[in-house]
Design a protein around this motif. Structure first.
Motif, short mmCIF file in Angstrom:
data_model
loop_
_atom_site.label_atom_id
_atom_site.label_comp_id
_atom_site.label_asym_id
_atom_site.label_seq_id
_atom_site.Cartn_x
_atom_site.Cartn_y
_atom_site.Cartn_z
N ALA A 1 0.85 -1.13 -0.06
CA ALA A 1 -0.12 0.16 0.11
C ALA A 1 0.63 1.18 0.04
CB ALA A 1 -0.85 -0.06 1.11
N VAL A 2 1.87 1.24 0.81
CA VAL A 2 2.90 2.20 0.71
C VAL A 2 3.54 2.53 -0.55
CG1 VAL A 2 5.11 3.41 1.87
CG2 VAL A 2 3.40 2.07 3.15
N LEU A 3 3.87 1.28 -1.27
CA LEU A 3 4.75 1.20 -2.48
C LEU A 3 3.57 1.88 -3.67
CD1 LEU A 3 6.78 0.67 -4.46
CD2 LEU A 3 5.90 -1.64 -4.53
N GLU B 1 15.71 9.36 -3.48
CA GLU B 1 14.46 8.78 -3.06
C GLU B 1 14.05 9.13 -1.50
OE1 GLU B 1 10.67 8.65 -3.70
OE2 GLU B 1 11.86 8.46 -5.74
N THR B 2 15.29 8.47 -0.85
CA THR B 2 15.07 8.41 0.53
C THR B 2 15.33 9.17 1.49
OG1 THR B 2 17.09 7.12 0.76
CG2 THR B 2 15.05 5.71 0.46
N THR B 3 16.16 10.49 0.78
CA THR B 3 16.27 11.57 1.55
C THR B 3 15.53 12.77 1.25
OG1 THR B 3 18.09 12.25 -0.11
CG2 THR B 3 18.93 10.93 2.05
N ILE C 1 6.02 1.10 6.59
CA ILE C 1 6.37 2.52 5.70
C ILE C 1 7.88 2.55 5.46
CG2 ILE C 1 6.92 5.27 6.13
CD1 ILE C 1 4.65 5.21 8.09
N ALA C 2 8.90 2.15 6.27
CA ALA C 2 10.19 2.06 5.89
C ALA C 2 10.51 1.11 4.64
CB ALA C 2 11.14 1.68 7.05
N LEU C 3 9.76 -0.13 4.83
CA LEU C 3 10.04 -1.24 3.82
C LEU C 3 9.38 -0.82 2.52
CD1 LEU C 3 9.42 -4.31 5.85
CD2 LEU C 3 11.77 -3.83 4.77
N GLY C 4 8.20 -0.03 2.38
CA GLY C 4 7.57 0.65 1.24
C GLY C 4 8.46 1.77 0.57
N GLU C 5 9.00 2.57 1.22
CA GLU C 5 9.94 3.70 0.54
C GLU C 5 11.20 3.09 0.23
OE1 GLU C 5 8.81 6.44 0.24
OE2 GLU C 5 7.31 7.04 1.40
N LEU C 6 11.73 2.25 0.87
CA LEU C 6 12.96 1.37 0.56
C LEU C 6 12.80 0.68 -0.88
CD1 LEU C 6 15.82 1.19 0.99
CD2 LEU C 6 15.16 -0.97 2.61
N THR C 7 11.67 -0.01 -0.88
CA THR C 7 11.37 -0.79 -2.03
C THR C 7 11.04 0.20 -3.18
OG1 THR C 7 10.00 -2.51 -0.76
CG2 THR C 7 9.70 -2.54 -3.33
N TRP C 8 10.34 1.23 -3.02
CA TRP C 8 10.29 2.34 -4.17
C TRP C 8 11.51 2.92 -4.60
CZ3 TRP C 8 7.32 3.37 -7.87
CH2 TRP C 8 7.26 4.54 -8.49
#
Length: 275
Positions: free
Chosen positions: A26-28, A99-101, A127-134
């Motif tokens: 869902a975050v992704l 993307e992550t900063t 949330i962290a895993l979704g953002e990291l995947t993106w």
């Protein structure tokens, strides 16, 4: 060895226990929806690919005509062949960090996106895993295009490109996780000057444009402790060779970096937003 493996399993259970793939998705999916909202993000996405490509063409190919061959694993290779895997690693790092900063910091500090997300069953680690995947998707988009350029220019073989591609994913995960952790400590946009300076320093002095053996001994030791050095050596060893046991050391460094970054990021998001 058994103790190390048991500790690794304990860390994994503590970090990923109860994680839902649906909530991570869902975050992704929210990021995918933002990508479809207009062409502006596509322009930003493409711009991140061209910077390392221009460095490759200007320094690797242009200056390389003056430099000649450099030693890699005891054998001489063209300077462009030496520089290309380093630019590939830089491309993976830059895509994940951007993307992550910048994006995560904006969502975290100004858009308050995560405040709304945490009102749902989604947990901080998800949330962290979704953002990291993106971030990994963006990283692999860059590296795939860059590998095509390398193969077309004859800077690596098709087999070398296939071997290096998974390594770029590991590079993206490591830098993406650490970048997300760092973004939770940033106080304002001014702090990005420090982040950019650190990133550019790594870019210049991680064996990207010259072998680290050319540096003074003390400086060489310092460089070998930095993360981009291990990323460059891993990607270069797979794309150009030779492949030796030291590649496992480089990969292990990046794995530890990814796990530590993800752990810190998830803890910080929970601490700052669930108080």
């Amino acid at each position: 060895m058994m103790t190390v493996l048991a500790a690794g399993r304990a860390v994994r259970r503590g970090l990923l226990g109860g994680v839902s793939a649906g909530r991570v998705g869902a975050v992704l999916g929210r990021n995918v929806g933002a990508l479809r909202s207009g062409p502006a993000y596509w322009l930003v996405l493409l711009s991140g690919f061209f910077e390392p490509l221009l460095y490759l063409l200007s320094i690797g190919v242009g200056v390389g005509a003056l430099v000649g061959a450099v030693p890699v694993g005891g054998r001489p290779v063209d300077y462009a062949v030496f520089v290309a895997p380093a630019m590939l690693a830089v491309s993976a790092m830059s895509g994940a960090l951007a993307e992550t900063t910048f994006n995560v910091f904006f969502k975290f500090k100004y858009a308050k996106t995560y405040d709304a997300v945490l009102a749902t069953p989604v947990r901080p680690v998800e949330i962290a895993l979704g953002e990291l995947t993106w971030a990994l998707v963006r990283c692999l988009f860059y590296t795939l295009m860059f590998l095509v350029v390398m193969v077309v220019l004859g800077l690596t073989s098709a087999g070398g490109a296939l071997a290096a591609f998974p390594a770029t994913a590991l590079v993206g995960l490591a830098f993406g996780a650490v970048g997300m952790a760092i973004s939770t400590f940033l106080r304002g946009w001014q702090d990005f000057d420090l982040l950019t300076t650190g990133q550019f320093t790594l870019f210049l002095f991680s064996g990207t444009f010259s072998p680290v053996q050319d540096y003074p001994v003390v400086f060489e030791v310092i460089v070998t402790l930095t993360p981009l050095y291990h990323a460059v050596e891993l990607v270069r060893g797979l794309a150009v060779g030779p492949a030796g046991w030291m590649l496992l050391v480089h990969a292990g460094y990046l794995v530890v970096m990814a796990v530590a970054g993800l752990w810190v990021a998830s803890r910080r998001i929970g601490k700052l937003l669930l108080v």
